[in-house]
Design an enzyme around this catalytic site. Structure first.
Site, short mmCIF file in Angstrom:
data_model
loop_
_atom_site.label_atom_id
_atom_site.label_comp_id
_atom_site.label_asym_id
_atom_site.label_seq_id
_atom_site.Cartn_x
_atom_site.Cartn_y
_atom_site.Cartn_z
N LYS A 195 -10.47 -45.23 41.66
CA LYS A 195 -9.12 -44.88 42.10
C LYS A 195 -8.13 -45.83 41.47
CE LYS A 195 -6.33 -44.13 46.24
NZ LYS A 195 -6.34 -44.12 47.72
N LYS A 248 -9.72 -40.49 40.74
CA LYS A 248 -8.37 -40.17 41.21
C LYS A 248 -7.36 -41.07 40.52
CE LYS A 248 -5.61 -39.96 45.43
NZ LYS A 248 -5.51 -40.25 46.84
ZN LIG Z 1 -5.02 -46.08 51.73
#
Ligand SMILES: [Zn+2]
Length: 324
Positions: A195, A248
């Protein structure tokens, strides 16, 4: 193979030929729809930067969950906006918290719909960070205890999959351990393994009211410039027994999706994030692009890059187009 004997256009001549040689297929089975559950009743508040996406109270979220299920979409992922936020994000692991009540309501109304819960603290803390603050930064190991309690509470409420998005070190193992110790060894962990600290999350922060009140998330989310680090992050989560890996955002990270797919054999999820959605919506509103075609091209591109599943705000639109 050389021109003029070889002619690539031969296989593109008509619709049937193109169908027969198509390499990648987007299916409704690949889609996961994100929803925002808000405190109150009869609330349906459109997020200004995300047309068609709402903060909704449980009554309305259940109605939309039924619609999502009727469209054939297999799963939703839930984010909560609690009534009260505090430094420790207590609503996150309260059995009567916003997500816990939402999960119970959806599972009662649409038991066949797979309910994934986002496990993080930033929607619940008054400072908007993803964990407990100590000396101006998020304390990793203290946060693990809260994340584990949150995941357990979601599982007790009936969540089918828990999805930690916080990027604390060791959280997959902490969650696996507490789930197993409490009789939830059959609940999978979908890890936001890779992420990035991305500007594409901007509209989501309006949606979840989760903008950090000081600083930013770069001390725990990854530097967008890094690729090798993504392999280390994914490898750690595999060791900690994650059941799914996630990358992501998606659009600016298609190379990372391909890399992770080639190196790891777990099902791979990508998150087509809010900013990616908003850009398409804004350009379509201005009449600059063909929205339906750009949506489908974007999603099939993510599959071609290696994603098995796509979390996307376009899920309902894509399901309708696939069914048409
Ligand atoms: Zn968070």
């Amino acid at each position: 193979m050389f021109f003029p004997e070889y002619r690539g256009r031969r296989l593109r001549r008509n619709h049937n030929l193109r169908r027969m040689v198509r390499e990648t297929h987007l299916r409704v089975d690949d889609l996961i729809y994100p929803m925002f559950s808000a405190f109150g009743e009869r609330i349906k508040k459109e997020i200004p930067s995300m047309p068609g996406i709402y903060q909704q109270s449980i009554d309305n979220i259940v109605a939309e969950a039924q619609e999502v299920h009727a469209l054939g979409i297999p799963a939703v992922i839930l984010f909560g906006i609690p009534e009260c936020k505090d430094p420790l994000g207590q609503d996150a692991y309260d059995d009567e918290g916003i997500i816990q009540r939402t999960v119970r309501a959806i599972k009662e109304a649409v038991p066949e719909l797979t309910v994934i819960t986002d496990v993080c603290m930033c929607e619940y803390t008054d400072h908007g960070h993803c964990g407990v603050i100590r000396e101006g930064d998020v304390d990793n190991d203290e946060t693990l205890k809260l994340l584990a309690a949150e995941a357990l509470s979601h599982a007790r409420a009936g969540a089918d999959i828990v999805a930690p998005s916080d990027m604390m070190d060791g959280r997959v193992a902490a969650i696996r351990e507490i789930l197993d110790a409490n009789g939830f060894s059959d609940i999978p962990v979908m890890s936001y393994a890779v992420k990035y600290a991305s500007a594409y999350y901007g509209p989501f922060r309006d949606a979840a009211d989760s903008t950090p009140q000081f600083g930013d998330r770069r001390s725990y989310q990854m530097d967008p410039a890094n690729r090798i680090e993504a392999f280390r992050e994914a490898a750690l989560d595999v060791q900690e027994c994650a059941d799914f890996l996630m990358v992501k955002p998606a659009l600016a990270y298609l190379d990372i999706i391909r890399d992770i797919k080639d190196r790891f054999d777990l099902p791979l999820v990508c998150y087509n994030v809010s900013g990616e959605y908003s850009m398409i919506k804004a350009a379509a509103e201005k009449g600059w692009i063909d929205e339906d075609r750009v949506v489908m091209e974007t999603l099939v591109g993510m599959k071609r890059a290696g994603a098995d599943l796509i979390i996307t705000y376009h899920a309902k639109q894509a399901a309708k187009l696939l069914g048409a």
